[in-house]
Design an enzyme around this catalytic site. Structure first.
Site, PDB file in Angstrom:
ATOM      1  N   ASP A  47       0.737  -1.197   0.040  1.00 55.37           N
ATOM      2  CA  ASP A  47      -0.024  -0.216  -0.042  1.00 55.37           C
ATOM      3  C   ASP A  47       0.825   1.294   0.078  1.00 55.37           C
ATOM      4  O   ASP A  47       1.880   1.298   0.726  1.00 55.37           O
ATOM      5  CB  ASP A  47      -0.641  -0.296   1.164  1.00 55.37           C
ATOM      6  CG  ASP A  47      -1.666   1.328   1.331  1.00 55.37           C
ATOM      7  OD1 ASP A  47      -2.663   1.315   0.716  1.00 55.37           O
ATOM      8  OD2 ASP A  47      -1.335   2.032   2.163  1.00 55.37           O
ATOM      9  N   TYR A  52       2.808  10.357  -0.008  1.00 54.74           N
ATOM     10  CA  TYR A  52       4.239   9.685   0.642  1.00 54.74           C
ATOM     11  C   TYR A  52       5.495  10.386  -0.060  1.00 54.74           C
ATOM     12  O   TYR A  52       6.025   9.635  -1.066  1.00 54.74           O
ATOM     13  CB  TYR A  52       4.020   8.486   0.797  1.00 54.74           C
ATOM     14  CG  TYR A  52       2.829   7.928   1.615  1.00 54.74           C
ATOM     15  CD1 TYR A  52       2.238   8.557   2.450  1.00 54.74           C
ATOM     16  CD2 TYR A  52       2.540   6.503   1.491  1.00 54.74           C
ATOM     17  CE1 TYR A  52       0.939   8.116   3.023  1.00 54.74           C
ATOM     18  CE2 TYR A  52       1.502   5.959   1.929  1.00 54.74           C
ATOM     19  CZ  TYR A  52       0.639   6.812   2.794  1.00 54.74           C
ATOM     20  OH  TYR A  52      -0.427   6.337   3.288  1.00 54.74           O
ATOM     21  N   LYS A  78      -3.549   5.850  -3.310  1.00 53.10           N
ATOM     22  CA  LYS A  78      -4.555   6.751  -2.958  1.00 53.10           C
ATOM     23  C   LYS A  78      -5.018   7.889  -3.810  1.00 53.10           C
ATOM     24  O   LYS A  78      -4.032   8.003  -4.611  1.00 53.10           O
ATOM     25  CB  LYS A  78      -4.136   7.301  -1.474  1.00 53.10           C
ATOM     26  CG  LYS A  78      -4.182   6.141  -0.358  1.00 53.10           C
ATOM     27  CD  LYS A  78      -3.642   6.571   0.910  1.00 53.10           C
ATOM     28  CE  LYS A  78      -3.346   5.106   1.740  1.00 53.10           C
ATOM     29  NZ  LYS A  78      -2.020   4.563   1.384  1.00 53.10           N
ATOM     30  N   GLY A 235      -0.910   1.850  10.452  1.00 55.34           N
ATOM     31  CA  GLY A 235      -0.534   2.366  11.773  1.00 55.34           C
ATOM     32  C   GLY A 235      -0.746   1.251  12.913  1.00 55.34           C
ATOM     33  O   GLY A 235      -0.815   2.137  14.023  1.00 55.34           O
ATOM     34  N   GLY A 240       5.004   4.690  15.212  1.00 53.49           N
ATOM     35  CA  GLY A 240       6.232   4.083  15.557  1.00 53.49           C
ATOM     36  C   GLY A 240       6.430   3.975  17.050  1.00 53.49           C
ATOM     37  O   GLY A 240       7.413   3.322  17.526  1.00 53.49           O
ATOM     38  N   LEU A 242       5.064   2.270  19.259  1.00 47.50           N
ATOM     39  CA  LEU A 242       5.002   0.980  19.999  1.00 47.50           C
ATOM     40  C   LEU A 242       6.137   0.250  19.497  1.00 47.50           C
ATOM     41  O   LEU A 242       6.364  -1.064  19.856  1.00 47.50           O
ATOM     42  CB  LEU A 242       3.631   0.293  19.727  1.00 47.50           C
ATOM     43  CG  LEU A 242       2.521   0.604  20.550  1.00 47.50           C
ATOM     44  CD1 LEU A 242       1.049   0.176  19.770  1.00 47.50           C
ATOM     45  CD2 LEU A 242       2.766   0.180  21.993  1.00 47.50           C
ATOM     46  N   ALA A 243       7.000   0.690  18.409  1.00 45.34           N
ATOM     47  CA  ALA A 243       8.029  -0.199  17.827  1.00 45.34           C
ATOM     48  C   ALA A 243       9.534   0.537  18.123  1.00 45.34           C
ATOM     49  O   ALA A 243      10.368   0.265  17.442  1.00 45.34           O
ATOM     50  CB  ALA A 243       8.007  -0.291  16.391  1.00 45.34           C
TER      51      ALA A 243
END
Length: 338
Positions: A47, A52, A78, A235, A240, A242-243
């Site tokens: 995706d 981006y 998108k 997400g 990020g 949580l990582a």
């Protein structure tokens, strides 16, 4: 065709926002190697979006996948923003997403949710991606950068423009499906309530994660199930944080969120499981979830994600998370499926 039935090798996809130089300047070789690593690990859903890095992510995905057979992977991008040839000086400001892609290409980005803009966006994406077709198209960030009643105006523009264009392309079998790709649940709720709308999927980023899922649980997921609309979870690591990162909702994580993350990580360490395993398996445990698309910008991260989905998480871990109110009592968990 639904998202779920289109997936070729399981629900683990690749979110390509980081390849647009999100947060940092990623070397071209590293970006391409990351996509190659995803492929080698069995990932077959990718995706991306024009937004981006002002087309940079699409260009990189296109280059990396050019050596693969088009029938062997699923691709989504998108619409809603057009990338111009015009180059701007300095960083572009994108409302709530700020200067998220300040390290991306310097091409000017404009909003366009009209029918002609939608078709133009798809045409441009096909060129950047070096493909002859795209499977799923998401209408990007309706309501993201518009405050007060302004986002309703953008929604209405999409309803009379992008919605109609994508519904026609789906009917003509040019695309397999369409929906919204957003960070808020309100535009999805409105869309699901329309009689004339025919989306068969929705991509929601950041609204169904360990750190933020209450509103989605109460409103979005039940509505999607009732309409038989698949949800793609973007997400899952909440930008990020949580990582191992420092961002939440695309900004520096506030102290209270860092404290919550620390609490979750402490429980994970006690049960000897990676926090990524808890995050990804939580996202996929809901029956409305068709896929999860964590982002990555380094090859080693791909192996971590794939391994995380295979980790056996003890039932006691989930029971403790519930007991401590770190997950909603309404949230379906992996232990509920056994």
């Amino acid at each position: 065709m639904s998202v779920r039935s289109s997936l070729l090798n399981g629900p683990h996809g690749f979110g390509a926002a980081p390849l647009g130089n999100m947060f940092r300047n990623i070397p071209q070789e590293e970006a391409l190697a990351t996509v190659d690593a995803a492929w080698e690990q069995g990932v077959r859903y990718f995706d991306t979006a024009p937004f981006y890095g002002a087309g940079l992510s699409e260009l990189r995905i296109g280059e990396a996948l050019a050596k693969r057979k088009r029938d062997e992977y699923v691709l989504s991008t998108k619409v809603g923003r057009i990338i111009l040839d015009e180059v701007v000086k300095g960083p572009q400001e994108f409302g709530e997403k700020g200067t998220l892609f300040q390290h991306g290409r310097k091409n000017k980005v404009i909003y366009d949710y009209t029918e002609s803009g939608t078709l133009k966006s798809i045409e441009d994406s096909l060129k950047r991606l070096q493909v002859d077709r795209i499977d799923f198209i998401w209408i990007h960030d309706i309501a993201q950068d518009f405050h007060g009643d302004g986002w309703i105006t953008q929604f209405d523009a999409a309803r009379t423009g992008a919605f109609k264009a994508l519904a026609r392309l789906q009917q003509e079998k040019v695309i397999k499906g369409w929906g919204l790709g957003v960070n808020r649940i309100e535009p999805i709720e409105l869309t699901l309530g329309l009689d004339e709308a025919t989306p068969n999927g929705m991509l929601v980023a950041g609204r169904y994660s360990l750190l933020d899922h209450e509103s989605a649980l109460q409103r979005l997921m039940p509505a999607a199930q009732a309409k038989k609309v698949d949800i793609v979870i973007g997400g899952p690591y909440s930008s990020g944080v949580l990582a191992g990162g420092t961002h939440f909702e695309y900004q520096k994580a506030p102290p209270e969120m860092l404290a919550k993350v620390a609490e979750i990580k402490a429980i994970c360490e006690r049960y000897k499981i990676p926090v990524k395993a808890a995050a990804l398996q939580f996202a996929l445990a809901h029956p409305a979830s068709a896929a999860v698309i964590p982002g990555a910008s380094h090859p080693s991260r791909i192996a971590e994600d794939v391994a995380a989905l295979k980790v056996a998480i003890p039932a006691d871990f989930w029971r403790e998370m519930r007991k401590l109110d770190l997950v909603s009592p309404l949230a379906p968990l992996p232990i509920d499926q056994k």
